[in-house]
Design a protein around this motif. Sequence first.
Motif, short mmCIF file in Angstrom:
data_model
loop_
_atom_site.label_atom_id
_atom_site.label_comp_id
_atom_site.label_asym_id
_atom_site.label_seq_id
_atom_site.Cartn_x
_atom_site.Cartn_y
_atom_site.Cartn_z
N ARG A 155 -4.35 20.15 3.16
CA ARG A 155 -3.67 19.59 2.07
C ARG A 155 -3.07 20.47 1.09
NH1 ARG A 155 -6.74 17.13 -3.55
NH2 ARG A 155 -5.01 17.08 -4.50
N GLU A 162 4.66 15.51 -2.81
CA GLU A 162 5.75 14.58 -2.34
C GLU A 162 6.75 15.17 -1.40
OE1 GLU A 162 8.87 11.83 -4.77
OE2 GLU A 162 7.91 13.29 -5.96
N GLU A 164 5.96 17.62 0.88
CA GLU A 164 5.20 17.76 2.08
C GLU A 164 5.31 16.31 2.92
OE1 GLU A 164 3.26 20.11 4.93
OE2 GLU A 164 3.91 20.58 2.93
N LEU A 165 5.30 15.23 2.11
CA LEU A 165 5.34 13.96 2.97
C LEU A 165 6.43 13.64 3.33
CD1 LEU A 165 2.74 11.90 0.40
CD2 LEU A 165 2.28 12.90 3.08
N GLU A 166 7.73 14.23 2.40
CA GLU A 166 8.99 13.67 2.85
C GLU A 166 9.49 14.64 4.04
OE1 GLU A 166 13.62 13.96 0.97
OE2 GLU A 166 11.94 14.35 0.02
N PRO A 169 5.99 14.26 7.44
CA PRO A 169 5.23 13.27 7.05
C PRO A 169 4.02 13.27 7.92
CG PRO A 169 7.76 12.74 7.65
CD PRO A 169 7.43 14.25 7.94
N LEU A 170 3.05 12.72 7.40
CA LEU A 170 1.86 12.16 8.17
C LEU A 170 2.22 11.00 9.05
CD1 LEU A 170 -0.82 12.24 5.42
CD2 LEU A 170 -0.50 14.17 7.03
N THR A 172 0.12 8.71 9.83
CA THR A 172 -0.32 7.33 9.24
C THR A 172 -1.16 7.66 8.02
OG1 THR A 172 -2.37 7.43 10.64
CG2 THR A 172 -0.51 5.83 11.33
N SER A 174 1.43 5.06 5.83
CA SER A 174 2.78 5.03 5.67
C SER A 174 3.18 5.92 4.58
CB SER A 174 3.30 3.58 5.46
OG SER A 174 4.66 3.36 4.63
N ASN A 175 3.90 6.92 4.51
CA ASN A 175 4.17 8.07 3.54
C ASN A 175 4.93 7.20 2.42
OD1 ASN A 175 3.74 10.94 4.76
ND2 ASN A 175 3.79 9.74 6.44
N SER A 176 5.85 6.59 2.77
CA SER A 176 6.65 5.87 1.95
C SER A 176 5.67 4.94 0.80
CB SER A 176 7.68 4.91 2.24
OG SER A 176 7.06 3.76 3.14
N LEU A 178 2.33 5.65 0.33
CA LEU A 178 0.85 6.23 -0.13
C LEU A 178 1.00 6.65 -1.60
CD1 LEU A 178 -1.82 7.55 0.70
CD2 LEU A 178 -0.42 9.16 1.53
#
Length: 227
Positions: A155, A162, A164-166, A169-170, A172, A174-176, A178
């Motif tokens: 993590r 933000e 990292e998720l962009e 992405p994970l 699942t 939904s990153n958009s 989460l």
Amino acid sequence: MLDELLARARADGNVVGVAVFGSRAYGLHLHERSDWDVLVAVRELGDHWVSEHGDPVELVQLTLGRVADPPDWFRPALLHADVRLDETGELAEALAAATRVDPAGAAEPLDGYVNMLYRSLKNARAGLGPASLLDAQESIPWLLRFLFAVHGRVRPYNKWLEWELEHHPLPTPSNSLLLGRLERIARTGAVEEQRALFLEVEALARGHGHGATIDGWEPDVAFLRGE
């Protein structure tokens, strides 16, 4: 300053490699007071690579073994470290080990998340608003640890979440959605938001072999779902 440091490192037979980490490695959130966080990997610890907190270049001196197995709180700092010197490839291997997580270990943060979720929902049912909100907020760090660990990842620090998720992405959930959902939970502790998120987390956990952790909360799983 960094060029001078690298020249010194190349001349030091005890140095295995050098990597920049933190804001300079990401190239984001920089300002005129931004320092250079530099990891110097050595074969044996000594007093040649030390600095004071607040120096323009802050050095962290670690053996290769310690780079590969650092304290848990330091692992996020090594994500996306920018390797500047590594003639043998050993530093890159150690950094990869430091930022790799065994997905089997995701059971612990999953259990921590469900624990705080259960407490939040139970306190909300009892009309204990502040307690429910605090428990909802405390569930978020556990949840984030689980979401990354179940995919074998560390993590990131909140500062880089933000990004990292962009950029990474994970799969699942939904990153958009989460981050927005987590912000609403942190602000309001909304029961419906928490339960909606739990349904996604439960599906993810069962899909990755962690159903036993969810089932360990029987007979309250239906309550967690809002059934």
